[in-house]
Design an enzyme around this catalytic site. Sequence first.
Site, PDB file in Angstrom:
ATOM      1  N   ASP A  10       0.802  -1.230  -0.050  1.00  0.00           N
ATOM      2  CA  ASP A  10      -0.166   0.149   0.032  1.00  0.00           C
ATOM      3  C   ASP A  10       0.779   1.222  -0.112  1.00  0.00           C
ATOM      4  OD1 ASP A  10       1.075  -0.857   2.766  1.00  0.00           O
ATOM      5  OD2 ASP A  10      -0.853   0.176   3.548  1.00  0.00           O
ATOM      6  N   HIS A 244       9.615  -0.508   8.605  1.00  0.00           N
ATOM      7  CA  HIS A 244       8.726  -1.532   8.918  1.00  0.00           C
ATOM      8  C   HIS A 244       8.801  -2.559   7.630  1.00  0.00           C
ATOM      9  CE1 HIS A 244       6.833   0.182  12.253  1.00  0.00           C
ATOM     10  NE2 HIS A 244       6.740   1.234  11.744  1.00  0.00           N
TER      11      HIS A 244
HETATM   12  C1  BDR Z   1       2.771  -0.743   8.847  1.00  0.00           C
HETATM   13  O1  BDR Z   1       1.750   0.088   8.509  1.00  0.00           O
HETATM   14  C2  BDR Z   1       1.940   1.116   7.562  1.00  0.00           C
HETATM   15  O2  BDR Z   1       1.744   2.442   7.740  1.00  0.00           O
HETATM   16  C3  BDR Z   1       3.358   0.854   7.148  1.00  0.00           C
HETATM   17  O3  BDR Z   1       3.559   0.841   5.620  1.00  0.00           O
HETATM   18  C4  BDR Z   1       3.587  -0.569   7.556  1.00  0.00           C
HETATM   19  O4  BDR Z   1       3.493  -1.759   6.671  1.00  0.00           O
HETATM   20  C5  BDR Z   1       3.389  -0.333   9.990  1.00  0.00           C
HETATM   21  O5  BDR Z   1       2.562  -0.716  11.189  1.00  0.00           O
HETATM   22 CA    CA Z   2       2.832  -0.960   4.105  1.00  0.00          CA
END
Ligand code: BDR
Ligand code: CA
Length: 321
Positions: A10, A244
């Site tokens: 995303d 992340h």
């Molecule tokens: C996840 O949530 C999204 O904001 C980031 O892309 C990551 O995949 C972290 O909690």
């Molecule tokens: Ca993500």
Amino acid sequence: MVTKVIFDTDPGVDDTAALLFIHAAPELDLVGITTVFGNAHIETTTRNALYLAERFNIPCPVAQGAGQALKRRYEGPPTFIHGVDGLGDVGVPETISRTVDPRPAHRFIIDMVKAHPGEITLIAVGRMTNLALALEEAPEIAGLVKQVVIMGGAFGQNGHGGNVTPAAEANIIGDPEAADIMLGVPWPVVVVGLDVTKETFMAPEGLARLVREAGDAGRFIAETSELYKQFHIDRHGLDGIFMHDSCAVAYVLAPELFTTRSGAMRVATEGIAVGQTIQKPDSVNFAPGAWDGLPSQLACIGIDHEAVLELFHQKLALLGN
Ligand code: BDR
Ligand code: CA
């Protein structure tokens, strides 16, 4: 050996860094990008994926996926983290010449997995909706996928709980029913959650190194990360950004940099802990319960974060040459 990867994403600031990490790694063959709602609306995350594919000469198809969760209403994008455009408000062109694959993401996943039995690794770093839809339509793909590595969840290891509520991480609470489905089928899942991703943050020196070494990709990651960086300062008092989604890519490239724990997993789908990921470790005996009969999956509970960041830099530098 080169691993075929479908990246379900995303984009998303940290998704962008992860996508370029995959693109840069000669060990990975990116055979498709599938989009999902989350960091922005589905039209925006898809537009961003097309833009990234075009700008960085990523030749694989881009297929648009789900715009909402299986059973819940999308509450709208966290613009204070990823910007209104999902890419840190750097000014993404509205029109992109690359076009989407005619298939919805879940069907694209089914087709690719069936065309390459035992070869596809799914790296999913958004809501798990496309994976759940693919399993619903073609449950047999569970036996045909090589591995599923997801960024999502939190198991309370290393002091890290949720980031949306004390219990829940964003990708999981965004569609808890989908996550509970995909964790419960017999395909090998590795969950790279906040337990390890919040141990892995890039300081400003790291972003400067990317600008020096990784060409346009490095400059773009640094530029799109400005707003994301401010969020980390405001929310966490941290001078650096969590990587992340790149941690999930790092697991595929170098699983030896992670410590894992095996056990069946469930996701709470109601109550104050909705979206919480809960593992029943194989090493502990419990009375009969909701985890019985489910496959053991791996949760990452430890990470060599310095080595993961170094791996990221080394691969990204290949794009700067
Ligand atoms: C996840 O949530 C999204 O904001 C980031 O892309 C990551 O995949 C972290 O909690
Ligand atoms: Ca993500």
